[in-house]
Design a protein around this motif. Structure first.
Motif, PDB file in Angstrom:
ATOM      1  N   GLU A 129      -3.859  15.004  -4.984  1.00 38.12           N
ATOM      2  CA  GLU A 129      -3.046  13.820  -4.725  1.00 38.12           C
ATOM      3  C   GLU A 129      -3.848  12.530  -4.797  1.00 38.12           C
ATOM      4  O   GLU A 129      -3.274  11.431  -4.882  1.00 38.12           O
ATOM      5  N   LEU A 130      -5.174  12.647  -4.786  1.00 36.18           N
ATOM      6  CA  LEU A 130      -6.027  11.462  -4.897  1.00 36.18           C
ATOM      7  C   LEU A 130      -6.330  11.074  -6.345  1.00 36.18           C
ATOM      8  O   LEU A 130      -7.051  10.110  -6.598  1.00 36.18           O
ATOM      9  N   THR A 131      -5.766  11.818  -7.307  1.00 35.79           N
ATOM     10  CA  THR A 131      -5.904  11.450  -8.710  1.00 35.79           C
ATOM     11  C   THR A 131      -5.294  10.064  -8.935  1.00 35.79           C
ATOM     12  O   THR A 131      -4.349   9.667  -8.256  1.00 35.79           O
ATOM     13  N   GLU A 132      -5.812   9.355  -9.917  1.00 38.71           N
ATOM     14  CA  GLU A 132      -5.306   8.011 -10.199  1.00 38.71           C
ATOM     15  C   GLU A 132      -3.865   8.048 -10.696  1.00 38.71           C
ATOM     16  O   GLU A 132      -3.360   9.075 -11.169  1.00 38.71           O
ATOM     17  N   LEU A 133      -3.193   6.904 -10.575  1.00 40.72           N
ATOM     18  CA  LEU A 133      -1.865   6.706 -11.151  1.00 40.72           C
ATOM     19  C   LEU A 133      -1.848   7.190 -12.597  1.00 40.72           C
ATOM     20  O   LEU A 133      -2.751   6.877 -13.376  1.00 40.72           O
ATOM     21  N   ASP A 134      -0.831   7.956 -12.960  1.00 36.16           N
ATOM     22  CA  ASP A 134      -0.671   8.396 -14.346  1.00 36.16           C
ATOM     23  C   ASP A 134      -0.178   7.208 -15.167  1.00 36.16           C
ATOM     24  O   ASP A 134       0.969   6.772 -15.019  1.00 36.16           O
ATOM     25  N   VAL A 135      -1.049   6.667 -16.014  1.00 39.41           N
ATOM     26  CA  VAL A 135      -0.692   5.469 -16.782  1.00 39.41           C
ATOM     27  C   VAL A 135      -0.061   5.806 -18.132  1.00 39.41           C
ATOM     28  O   VAL A 135       0.206   4.920 -18.936  1.00 39.41           O
ATOM     29  N   GLY A 136       0.175   7.090 -18.380  1.00 43.96           N
ATOM     30  CA  GLY A 136       0.928   7.507 -19.546  1.00 43.96           C
ATOM     31  C   GLY A 136       0.370   7.018 -20.871  1.00 43.96           C
ATOM     32  O   GLY A 136      -0.813   7.173 -21.155  1.00 43.96           O
ATOM     33  N   GLU A 137       1.228   6.391 -21.654  1.00 45.58           N
ATOM     34  CA  GLU A 137       0.862   5.971 -23.015  1.00 45.58           C
ATOM     35  C   GLU A 137      -0.059   4.766 -23.043  1.00 45.58           C
ATOM     36  O   GLU A 137      -0.541   4.384 -24.118  1.00 45.58           O
ATOM     37  N   GLY A 154       5.788   6.571 -20.131  1.00 45.52           N
ATOM     38  CA  GLY A 154       5.442   7.987 -20.161  1.00 45.52           C
ATOM     39  C   GLY A 154       4.622   8.444 -18.979  1.00 45.52           C
ATOM     40  O   GLY A 154       4.068   9.552 -18.992  1.00 45.52           O
ATOM     41  N   GLY A 155       4.558   7.625 -17.935  1.00 45.55           N
ATOM     42  CA  GLY A 155       3.700   7.949 -16.798  1.00 45.55           C
ATOM     43  C   GLY A 155       4.408   7.811 -15.463  1.00 45.55           C
ATOM     44  O   GLY A 155       5.574   8.166 -15.320  1.00 45.55           O
ATOM     45  N   GLU A 156       3.716   7.263 -14.486  1.00 50.31           N
ATOM     46  CA  GLU A 156       4.107   7.301 -13.084  1.00 50.31           C
ATOM     47  C   GLU A 156       4.349   5.897 -12.554  1.00 50.31           C
ATOM     48  O   GLU A 156       3.780   4.925 -13.056  1.00 50.31           O
ATOM     49  N   SER A 157       5.179   5.783 -11.549  1.00 47.79           N
ATOM     50  CA  SER A 157       5.392   4.506 -10.866  1.00 47.79           C
ATOM     51  C   SER A 157       4.565   4.443  -9.585  1.00 47.79           C
ATOM     52  O   SER A 157       4.097   5.471  -9.075  1.00 47.79           O
ATOM     53  N   ILE A 158       4.421   3.247  -9.056  1.00 43.14           N
ATOM     54  CA  ILE A 158       3.751   3.073  -7.771  1.00 43.14           C
ATOM     55  C   ILE A 158       4.508   3.808  -6.673  1.00 43.14           C
ATOM     56  O   ILE A 158       3.909   4.417  -5.770  1.00 43.14           O
ATOM     57  N   ALA A 159       5.832   3.811  -6.752  1.00 48.65           N
ATOM     58  CA  ALA A 159       6.632   4.527  -5.756  1.00 48.65           C
ATOM     59  C   ALA A 159       6.344   6.023  -5.790  1.00 48.65           C
ATOM     60  O   ALA A 159       6.234   6.671  -4.739  1.00 48.65           O
ATOM     61  N   ALA A 160       6.220   6.589  -6.987  1.00 55.69           N
ATOM     62  CA  ALA A 160       5.905   8.015  -7.103  1.00 55.69           C
ATOM     63  C   ALA A 160       4.499   8.309  -6.585  1.00 55.69           C
ATOM     64  O   ALA A 160       4.263   9.336  -5.947  1.00 55.69           O
ATOM     65  N   LEU A 161       3.564   7.403  -6.852  1.00 56.11           N
ATOM     66  CA  LEU A 161       2.208   7.553  -6.334  1.00 56.11           C
ATOM     67  C   LEU A 161       2.224   7.556  -4.809  1.00 56.11           C
ATOM     68  O   LEU A 161       1.564   8.385  -4.166  1.00 56.11           O
ATOM     69  N   ALA A 162       2.984   6.642  -4.226  1.00 57.46           N
ATOM     70  CA  ALA A 162       3.074   6.576  -2.758  1.00 57.46           C
ATOM     71  C   ALA A 162       3.669   7.852  -2.181  1.00 57.46           C
ATOM     72  O   ALA A 162       3.231   8.332  -1.128  1.00 57.46           O
ATOM     73  N   GLU A 163       4.632   8.421  -2.872  1.00 56.04           N
ATOM     74  CA  GLU A 163       5.264   9.646  -2.388  1.00 56.04           C
ATOM     75  C   GLU A 163       4.271  10.799  -2.324  1.00 56.04           C
ATOM     76  O   GLU A 163       4.270  11.571  -1.362  1.00 56.04           O
ATOM     77  N   ARG A 164       3.406  10.920  -3.341  1.00 51.66           N
ATOM     78  CA  ARG A 164       2.449  12.026  -3.298  1.00 51.66           C
ATOM     79  C   ARG A 164       1.294  11.768  -2.335  1.00 51.66           C
ATOM     80  O   ARG A 164       0.647  12.692  -1.861  1.00 51.66           O
ATOM     81  N   HIS A 178      -9.523   6.091  -6.636  1.00 43.49           N
ATOM     82  CA  HIS A 178      -9.336   5.160  -7.744  1.00 43.49           C
ATOM     83  C   HIS A 178      -8.592   3.902  -7.296  1.00 43.49           C
ATOM     84  O   HIS A 178      -8.051   3.834  -6.190  1.00 43.49           O
ATOM     85  N   ASN A 179      -8.507   2.971  -8.207  1.00 43.84           N
ATOM     86  CA  ASN A 179      -7.972   1.644  -7.939  1.00 43.84           C
ATOM     87  C   ASN A 179      -6.570   1.667  -7.327  1.00 43.84           C
ATOM     88  O   ASN A 179      -6.372   1.304  -6.169  1.00 43.84           O
ATOM     89  N   PHE A 180      -5.572   2.089  -8.090  1.00 46.82           N
ATOM     90  CA  PHE A 180      -4.197   2.068  -7.593  1.00 46.82           C
ATOM     91  C   PHE A 180      -4.016   3.051  -6.438  1.00 46.82           C
ATOM     92  O   PHE A 180      -3.325   2.753  -5.458  1.00 46.82           O
ATOM     93  N   THR A 181      -4.631   4.210  -6.554  1.00 43.77           N
ATOM     94  CA  THR A 181      -4.483   5.219  -5.510  1.00 43.77           C
ATOM     95  C   THR A 181      -4.960   4.698  -4.163  1.00 43.77           C
ATOM     96  O   THR A 181      -4.269   4.842  -3.145  1.00 43.77           O
ATOM     97  N   LEU A 182      -6.117   4.085  -4.138  1.00 43.14           N
ATOM     98  CA  LEU A 182      -6.657   3.599  -2.870  1.00 43.14           C
ATOM     99  C   LEU A 182      -5.878   2.401  -2.347  1.00 43.14           C
ATOM    100  O   LEU A 182      -5.672   2.269  -1.128  1.00 43.14           O
ATOM    101  N   SER A 237       2.740  -4.504  -1.444  1.00 40.56           N
ATOM    102  CA  SER A 237       1.566  -5.297  -1.051  1.00 40.56           C
ATOM    103  C   SER A 237       0.291  -4.829  -1.732  1.00 40.56           C
ATOM    104  O   SER A 237      -0.769  -5.436  -1.532  1.00 40.56           O
ATOM    105  N   PHE A 238       0.359  -3.762  -2.532  1.00 38.02           N
ATOM    106  CA  PHE A 238      -0.841  -3.311  -3.241  1.00 38.02           C
ATOM    107  C   PHE A 238      -1.423  -4.411  -4.115  1.00 38.02           C
ATOM    108  O   PHE A 238      -2.608  -4.384  -4.451  1.00 38.02           O
TER     109      PHE A 238
END
Length: 214
Positions: free
Chosen positions: A79-87, A119-129, A150-154, A168-169
């Motif tokens: 769950e600490l993997t970075e945001l999936d930035v897709g394409e 093709g990737g993930e949203s901040i909301a989905a990142l927060a959920e995991r 990582h940046n967005f994750t932290l 507020s991220f």
């Protein structure tokens, strides 16, 4: 009282070239490896109970260097993997603007939280995991923990721990190789230090070199 040290990984070539970086498992650059040594040295005399890490090598190298000093095993957390930035993975920011103009307009607008990367993930989905980990940190026993990610994750994890809106991220930044210290007492978190990069002074990094994303 618990102390949680949130460590952002060091520089990679993607960071140095200002290219999008999410789940691509790229290594630390030469400068990033030097940052890793300085980060590990920062924790050499800090009593630790656990070291948690993203499974991506740019974080895991640092986590292992910290953990080895304390005879600890790294607790690898997917769950600490970075945001999936897709394409947008590996693209320069100008390329992202050109290839995905609708996404870029929405992402840079007033409400980016529910905007998925192409093709990737949203901040909301990142927060959920991340939410279960945040609850564990807030409600667990008193301990001293290092979390390397990582940046967005932290940044999202900081929002969750402080019980502030995840939008507020954008209101703060966490530079490459930075350490953010959060204390937790009776289930409430408080920032002790935000985006601390004093341990990197030996590298004479400019602010621009410190802050490149992902």
């Amino acid at each position: 009282m618990s102390l949680v040290y949130l460590v952002r990984h060091g520089e990679t070539d993607h960071n140095a070239q200002e290219r999008g970086l999410g789940r691509a498992d790229v290594p630390l650059s030469e400068r990033g490896l030097e940052q890793a040594k300085l980060i590990a040295a920062r924790f050499a005399r800090v009593p630790l109970d656990a070291v948690l890490s993203s499974p991506l090598q740019r974080a895991l190298v640092i986590a292992r260097a910290i953990a080895e000093q304390h005879a600890l095993a790294v607790d690898i957390r997917p769950e600490l993997t970075e945001l999936d930035v897709g394409e947008t993975e590996g693209l320069a920011y100008a390329e992202i603007r050109a290839r995905f103009p609708d996404f870029y307009a929405a992402w840079t607008g007033d409400d980016p939280v529910h905007v998925p990367m192409p093709g990737g993930e949203s901040i909301a989905a990142l927060a959920e995991r991340l939410a279960p980990l945040a609850r564990d940190l807030l409600d667990g026993p008193d301990r001293v923990i290092v979390v390397v990610s990582h940046n967005f994750t932290l940044r999202v994890l900081v929002c969750l721990l402080l019980s502030i809106h995840i939008a507020s991220f954008r209101n703060f930044r966490l530079d490459l190789g930075s350490i953010t210290t959060i204390s937790i007492q009776h289930g409430r978190a408080a920032i002790q230090a935000l985006n601390d990069v004093c341990h990197l002074d030996a590298l004479n990094l400019s602010p621009a070199a410190r802050s490149v994303s992902s």
